[in-house]
Design an enzyme around this catalytic site. Structure first.
Site, short mmCIF file in Angstrom:
data_model
loop_
_atom_site.label_atom_id
_atom_site.label_comp_id
_atom_site.label_asym_id
_atom_site.label_seq_id
_atom_site.Cartn_x
_atom_site.Cartn_y
_atom_site.Cartn_z
CE1 TYR A 158 -4.19 1.43 -0.28
CE2 TYR A 158 -3.59 2.72 1.64
CZ TYR A 158 -4.45 2.47 0.58
OH TYR A 158 -5.54 3.27 0.38
CE LYS A 165 -7.28 6.08 0.76
NZ LYS A 165 -8.33 6.88 0.09
P1 NAD Z 1 -12.71 3.20 -8.13
O1 NAD Z 1 -11.64 2.94 -9.11
O2 NAD Z 1 -14.08 2.76 -8.48
O3 NAD Z 1 -12.76 4.73 -7.72
C1 NAD Z 1 -11.64 5.56 -7.73
C2 NAD Z 1 -12.08 6.86 -8.40
O4 NAD Z 1 -11.05 7.84 -8.31
C3 NAD Z 1 -12.41 6.68 -9.88
O5 NAD Z 1 -13.74 7.04 -10.11
C4 NAD Z 1 -11.47 7.65 -10.56
O6 NAD Z 1 -12.04 8.26 -11.69
C5 NAD Z 1 -11.22 8.65 -9.45
N1 NAD Z 1 -10.04 9.49 -9.66
C6 NAD Z 1 -8.74 9.13 -9.76
N2 NAD Z 1 -7.97 10.20 -10.01
C7 NAD Z 1 -8.80 11.27 -10.06
C8 NAD Z 1 -8.61 12.67 -10.31
N3 NAD Z 1 -7.39 13.18 -10.58
N4 NAD Z 1 -9.69 13.49 -10.28
C9 NAD Z 1 -10.93 12.99 -10.06
N5 NAD Z 1 -11.17 11.68 -9.81
C10 NAD Z 1 -10.11 10.84 -9.83
O7 NAD Z 1 -12.20 2.49 -6.77
P2 NAD Z 1 -12.79 2.51 -5.28
O8 NAD Z 1 -12.16 1.32 -4.64
O9 NAD Z 1 -14.26 2.64 -5.28
O10 NAD Z 1 -12.11 3.80 -4.63
C11 NAD Z 1 -12.85 4.87 -4.06
C12 NAD Z 1 -12.21 5.32 -2.74
O11 NAD Z 1 -12.35 4.26 -1.79
C13 NAD Z 1 -10.72 5.64 -2.80
O12 NAD Z 1 -10.45 6.76 -1.97
C14 NAD Z 1 -10.09 4.41 -2.18
O13 NAD Z 1 -8.84 4.69 -1.60
C15 NAD Z 1 -11.12 4.10 -1.12
N6 NAD Z 1 -11.07 2.75 -0.56
C16 NAD Z 1 -11.14 1.65 -1.37
C17 NAD Z 1 -11.11 0.37 -0.80
C18 NAD Z 1 -11.17 -0.86 -1.66
O14 NAD Z 1 -10.76 -1.93 -1.22
N7 NAD Z 1 -11.67 -0.80 -2.87
C19 NAD Z 1 -11.01 0.22 0.60
C20 NAD Z 1 -10.95 1.37 1.39
C21 NAD Z 1 -10.99 2.63 0.81
O1 0WE Z 2 -7.10 2.78 -1.83
C1 0WE Z 2 -7.04 1.75 -2.43
C2 0WE Z 2 -6.51 1.69 -3.85
C3 0WE Z 2 -6.29 3.04 -4.45
C4 0WE Z 2 -5.50 3.04 -5.74
C5 0WE Z 2 -5.42 1.96 -6.62
C6 0WE Z 2 -4.67 2.08 -7.79
C7 0WE Z 2 -4.48 0.94 -8.75
C8 0WE Z 2 -4.18 1.42 -10.16
C9 0WE Z 2 -4.83 4.19 -6.04
N1 0WE Z 2 -4.09 4.33 -7.17
C10 0WE Z 2 -4.00 3.30 -8.03
N2 0WE Z 2 -3.25 3.46 -9.17
C11 0WE Z 2 -3.24 2.58 -10.20
O2 0WE Z 2 -2.50 2.74 -11.18
N3 0WE Z 2 -7.44 0.59 -1.79
C12 0WE Z 2 -7.78 0.65 -0.39
C13 0WE Z 2 -7.47 -0.74 -2.44
C14 0WE Z 2 -6.18 -1.40 -2.14
O3 0WE Z 2 -5.06 -1.06 -2.81
C15 0WE Z 2 -4.02 -1.79 -2.26
C16 0WE Z 2 -4.50 -2.60 -1.24
C17 0WE Z 2 -5.89 -2.36 -1.14
C18 0WE Z 2 -6.84 -2.95 -0.17
C19 0WE Z 2 -2.67 -1.78 -2.60
C20 0WE Z 2 -1.79 -2.64 -1.91
C21 0WE Z 2 -2.27 -3.43 -0.88
C22 0WE Z 2 -3.62 -3.43 -0.53
#
Ligand code: NAD
Ligand code: 0WE
Length: 258
Positions: A158, A165
């Site tokens: 991460y 974060k």
């Molecule tokens: P997702 O890919 O569906 O959403 C990520 C979004 O970020 C996308 O819609 C993308 O267009 C947007 N984005 C990236 N760069 C941007 C920019 N410069 N301007 C505007 N928008 C931008 O993935 P997700 O997992 O739904 O992620 C949403 C949030 O949830 C993130 O903050 C992520 O860190 C957080 N999160 C995800 C998880 C997980 O396991 N998926 C867990 C905890 C927190």
């Molecule tokens: O916040 C996230 C992921 C956010 C994210 C994911 C990507 C993948 C593609 C941000 N930037 C990028 N850039 C890319 O090019 N999560 C909480 C999901 C996540 O990501 C991990 C996790 C988990 C859970 C990365 C490493 C280990 C665990």
């Protein structure tokens, strides 16, 4: 009980039907909120088409391009809200980005540029959006962002996103203090791992989800709808006493030590 009718809600971060922001938008809509949706524009307009088709059933009254790295687009988004809605009640910040290099390998190998970009997109954007939203929330409001355990504990790979974060979670507290005097509440939801576009691009995400399914008190992970329900709660009058908090929606995983 949970009633958001008459509330204007801006939802950022919908990329597809797996997005956490999509789960949130659906629950806000179900609770009666009037929705505005932003999307990240790309050259070919693919996201615009995909996201607009997806959100159509929720009948958003605003649908706007907003790349948070683009100061002009950001200002235009909030100018439009001022013109069309007059006031904003709810802001959902649900986006993050770090380069692939910043999400694997040795943490210390991250470049200055990739480190700065992760913080700018994933943490500073909450500050710039809250600043723009503040004058539109003169009657009070609720801001919710999405964070992850990797901002307070070490999760392998991460890496730089964890630093972003950590900054994001501290932004929540400072913004909650600043905006509390105008009755704007600012909170974060720390979600357990969910398969989305962003997480699927990460190697080993399925193994991490399986680990949570074995270890978490609820013996499973969480859904986008569960995160959406918590967001709707935080934005509602059921949560008027809650600000500056990070609420874990992770099937209990965070309490475990062994
Ligand atoms: P997702 O890919 O569906 O959403 C990520 C979004 O970020 C996308 O819609 C993308 O267009 C947007 N984005 C990236 N760069 C941007 C920019 N410069 N301007 C505007 N928008 C931008 O993935 P997700 O997992 O739904 O992620 C949403 C949030 O949830 C993130 O903050 C992520 O860190 C957080 N999160 C995800 C998880 C997980 O396991 N998926 C867990 C905890 C927190
Ligand atoms: O916040 C996230 C992921 C956010 C994210 C994911 C990507 C993948 C593609 C941000 N930037 C990028 N850039 C890319 O090019 N999560 C909480 C999901 C996540 O990501 C991990 C996790 C988990 C859970 C990365 C490493 C280990 C665990």
């Amino acid at each position: 009980m949970l009633n958001l009718t008459g509330k204007n809600a801006l939802v950022t971060g919908i990329a597809n039907n797996k997005s956490i922001a999509w789960g949130i938008a659906q629950q806000l809509h179900a609770a009666g909120a009037n929705l505005g949706v932003t999307y990240l524009p790309d050259e070919k307009g693919r996201f615009e088409k995909k996201v607009s088709e997806l959100v159509e059933p929720l009948q958003p009254s605003l649908f706007l391009p907003c790349d948070v790295q683009n100061e002009v687009q950001l200002q235009e988004t909030f100018d439009t809200i001022k013109d069309k809605w007059g006031k904003l009640d709810i802001l959902i910040h649900c986006l993050a980005f770090a380069s692939k290099d910043a999400l694997s390998g040795d943490f210390s190998s991250v470049s200055r540029q990739d480190y700065a970009q992760a913080i700018e997109v994933s943490a500073y954007s909450l500050v710039s959006m809250s600043r723009a939203a503040k004058p539109l929330m003169a009657e009070g409001g609720s801001i919710v962002t999405l964070t992850y355990l990797g901002g307070v504990r070490v999760i392998p790979n991460y890496n730089t996103m964890g630093i972003a974060k950590a900054a994001l979670e501290m932004n929540v507290r400072y913004l909650a203090f600043e905006m509390g005097s105008q009755n704007v509440r600012v909170n974060g939801i720390s979600a357990g791992p969910i398969r989305t576009l962003a997480s699927s691009a990460v190697g080993g995400i399925l193994d991490m989800i399986h680990h949570v399914e074995e270890v978490a008190p609820l013996r499973r992970t969480v859904t986008q709808a569960e995160v959406g329900n918590t967001a709707a709660f935080l934005c509602s009058d059921l949560a008027t006493g809650i600000t500056g908090q990070i609420l874990y929606v992770d099937a209990g995983y965070e309490i475990m030590g062994m």
